[in-house]
Write a protein that holds these residues in place. Structure first.
Motif, short mmCIF file in Angstrom:
data_model
loop_
_atom_site.label_atom_id
_atom_site.label_comp_id
_atom_site.label_asym_id
_atom_site.label_seq_id
_atom_site.Cartn_x
_atom_site.Cartn_y
_atom_site.Cartn_z
N SER A 20 0.82 -1.21 0.00
CA SER A 20 0.00 0.00 0.00
C SER A 20 0.85 1.26 0.00
O SER A 20 0.40 2.33 -0.40
CB SER A 20 -0.93 0.02 1.22
N ARG A 54 -2.53 6.77 6.65
CA ARG A 54 -3.40 6.00 5.76
C ARG A 54 -2.57 5.14 4.81
O ARG A 54 -1.41 5.46 4.54
CB ARG A 54 -4.28 6.96 4.95
N ASP A 62 -1.31 4.75 1.91
CA ASP A 62 -1.09 5.52 0.70
C ASP A 62 0.39 5.91 0.66
O ASP A 62 0.95 6.31 1.69
CB ASP A 62 -1.98 6.77 0.72
N GLU A 80 -13.07 -10.06 9.90
CA GLU A 80 -13.45 -9.22 8.76
C GLU A 80 -14.08 -7.92 9.26
O GLU A 80 -13.84 -6.85 8.71
CB GLU A 80 -14.43 -9.98 7.86
N VAL A 81 -14.92 -8.03 10.28
CA VAL A 81 -15.47 -6.85 10.94
C VAL A 81 -15.20 -7.02 12.43
O VAL A 81 -15.73 -7.93 13.07
CB VAL A 81 -16.98 -6.69 10.70
N SER A 113 -13.07 -2.55 10.06
CA SER A 113 -12.59 -3.51 9.07
C SER A 113 -11.23 -3.04 8.56
O SER A 113 -10.68 -2.05 9.05
CB SER A 113 -13.59 -3.62 7.92
N ASP A 114 -10.72 -3.75 7.54
CA ASP A 114 -9.42 -3.36 6.99
C ASP A 114 -9.52 -2.28 5.92
O ASP A 114 -8.51 -1.88 5.33
CB ASP A 114 -8.68 -4.59 6.44
N ALA A 115 -10.73 -1.78 5.67
CA ALA A 115 -10.91 -0.71 4.69
C ALA A 115 -10.15 0.54 5.14
O ALA A 115 -10.26 0.98 6.29
CB ALA A 115 -12.40 -0.38 4.54
N ASP A 116 -9.34 1.08 4.23
CA ASP A 116 -8.53 2.26 4.51
C ASP A 116 -7.58 2.04 5.69
O ASP A 116 -7.21 2.98 6.38
CB ASP A 116 -9.43 3.48 4.77
N MET A 172 -8.14 0.78 8.56
CA MET A 172 -8.71 1.20 9.83
C MET A 172 -8.41 0.20 10.95
O MET A 172 -8.30 0.61 12.12
CB MET A 172 -10.21 1.41 9.70
N ASP A 173 -8.30 -1.09 10.64
CA ASP A 173 -8.01 -2.06 11.70
C ASP A 173 -6.65 -1.76 12.34
O ASP A 173 -6.51 -1.79 13.57
CB ASP A 173 -8.06 -3.49 11.17
#
Length: 452
Positions: free
Chosen positions: A59, A120, A122, A190-191, A197-200, A202-203
């Motif tokens: 990432s 983040r 990125d 997963e949640v 979750s692992d979106a962006d 966040m975990d």
């Protein structure tokens, strides 16, 4: 009657800090050990298992680029620790504000841990994350210097081994508990907790917030029992003068307590080998013995639990037979077990589990006994400065284990022609541990010399 011979390194500078220490209580020792428990997430979760893996993931860029960037930031942080540790430790001694400085540094460490939330997944955030990680590493090391300097508030010459071992063991146990909690509640599902979750990323990012909170909350007991002591006011000195005073102390050690200098050098060597055991243990587990990523985390948890309780147990032995013997027993055992891993490298996961866990029995005791060995030597008013030198000498040689590990793998490929000679790397770590053992042998026990 024959007059007893005074050892060449003996010094009549007065009682050590531990000699002057008063009686303490189990409650105070437990509260002191909670600082190790509370501050450990930065080492276990952030530096070793979670954030360093996150910041070097795809990432943030190519694997080689991110790994190189991490190496550069880590090296720069290590340089700052080497330069700052003895001077800042000396400053704490001169002002008598060791506990105040430790409290401020702990709060800063908690804030830096939580601030990693902003990183983040990125490439634009790569150096933001590495910068925060590097600053946190420096703050963590300097805080550790001041924390070590407070051991005389909770230990005496008769109990320092068990107290040091208890604190170190608390660090192992606290670190692995927070790692497992974050892994199973936030990272693995997963949640997870709070709907994360692992979106962006966040975990991982929320885990950093909780690491900061953990440090802030669980170090409170230490600050309820530790107190700055009244000392004569000394004039402030500038940076250049501070380095001059540190150099004068080193010269003084060399002339009045040379074996203390020998110990600083020997401990720097074997502490780097001990760090290599944990740093490359997971690499060997996966690359040589075939453990999966999940198995490595489970092994890491088991290893830290074993290390924690073993360190506490060996602390009692430290007070009975002396820290030097504990160090030599630990290093000798690690050399034998490391050679066994090399010989039995094709034994599969079971072999690694047995030999790897046996190795973790001896890593913590050597580290804790090293701290208690030095604590037994330091006179009143010099805790911060001498423990600062302890941190500096460790940083100066911190390249040895990685270099020896890599060189041994290259030599193995050259000699055997095999495609995977990773298992040869353990010989590099064994070499550093054996060298530390040899250098430690002639160092005099604490009863035979003083720090001047």
């Amino acid at each position: 009657m024959t007059t007893p011979t005074v050892p060449a390194d003996a010094d009549a500078a007065g009682p050590t800090a531990l000699d002057a220490a008063g009686p303490t209580s189990k409650r105070r020792i437990l509260a002191w050990g909670m600082w190790d428990w509370g501050s450990q997430p930065f080492n276990t979760v952030i530096t070793t298992f979670v954030f360093s893996v996150y910041i070097t993931s795809e990432s943030f860029g190519g694997t080689n680029a991110t790994s190189t960037a991490l190496a550069i930031s880590t090296a720069v942080a290590g340089l700052f620790v080497a330069l700052l540790a003895p001077v800042l430790g000396q400053n704490s001694d001169r002002t008598g504000r060791t506990v105040r400085n430790l409290r401020l540094q702990t709060w800063l460490l908690a804030g830096l841990s939580a601030s990693l939330y902003v990183v983040r997944p990125d490439p634009a955030f790569l150096w933001v994350g590495l910068g925060l990680l590097a600053v946190g590493s420096v703050v963590s090391e300097i805080a550790g210097v001041n924390y070590n300097a407070t051991i005389d508030q909770v230990a005496t010459g008769r109990t320092v081994g068990r107290v040091s071992g208890f604190g170190w063991g608390m660090g192992y146990l606290g670190g692995i508990l927070v790692l497992l909690a974050l892994y199973f509640l936030l990272i693995q599902p997963e949640v997870g907790l709070f709907g994360v979750s692992d979106a962006d990323g966040m975990d991982i990012r929320v885990s950093m917030l909780l690491c900061g909170l953990w440090t802030l909350v669980f170090t409170i007991p230490a600050f309820l029992v530790l107190r700055d002591r009244e000392r004569p006011r000394l004039p402030r000195v500038g940076v250049a003068a501070s380095y001059g005073l540190v150099w004068a102390s080193i010269r003084g050690l060399w002339s009045t307590s040379r074996h203390t200098v020998y110990f600083l050098l020997a401990s720097a060597l074997f502490r780097d080998g001990l760090a290599g055991v944990f740093a490359f243990g997971a690499v060997l587990a996966a690359g040589t013995f075939g453990l999966s990523a999940g198995d490595v985390i489970v092994f890491g948890a088991a290893a830290n639990i074993v290390a924690g309780f073993a360190t506490m147990g060996f602390g009692l032995l430290d007070d009975r037979i002396g820290p030097k013997r504990v160090i030599l027993i630990s290093l000798g055992s690690l050399v034998v077990l490391g050679l066994a891993i090399f010989v039995l490298h094709d034994g599969g996961p079971t072999t690694f589990w047995v030999l790897g866990l046996l190795m973790t029995v001896f890593v913590g005791p050597a580290q804790a006994a090293s701290r208690s060995f030095l604590a037994r030597l330091i006179p009143e008013g010099k805790n911060g400065e001498i423990f600062g030198l302890y941190a500096t000498t460790g940083r100066v040689v911190s390249f040895l284990s990685p270099a020896a590990f890599g060189a041994a793998i290259a030599i193995g490929a050259l000699l055997t022609g095999e495609e995977n000679t990773q298992y040869w790397g353990i010989l590099g770590i064994v070499l550093i541990l054996a060298a530390g053992f040899v250098v430690m042998l002639p160092v005099k026990e604490h009863g035979e010399h003083r720090v001047g």
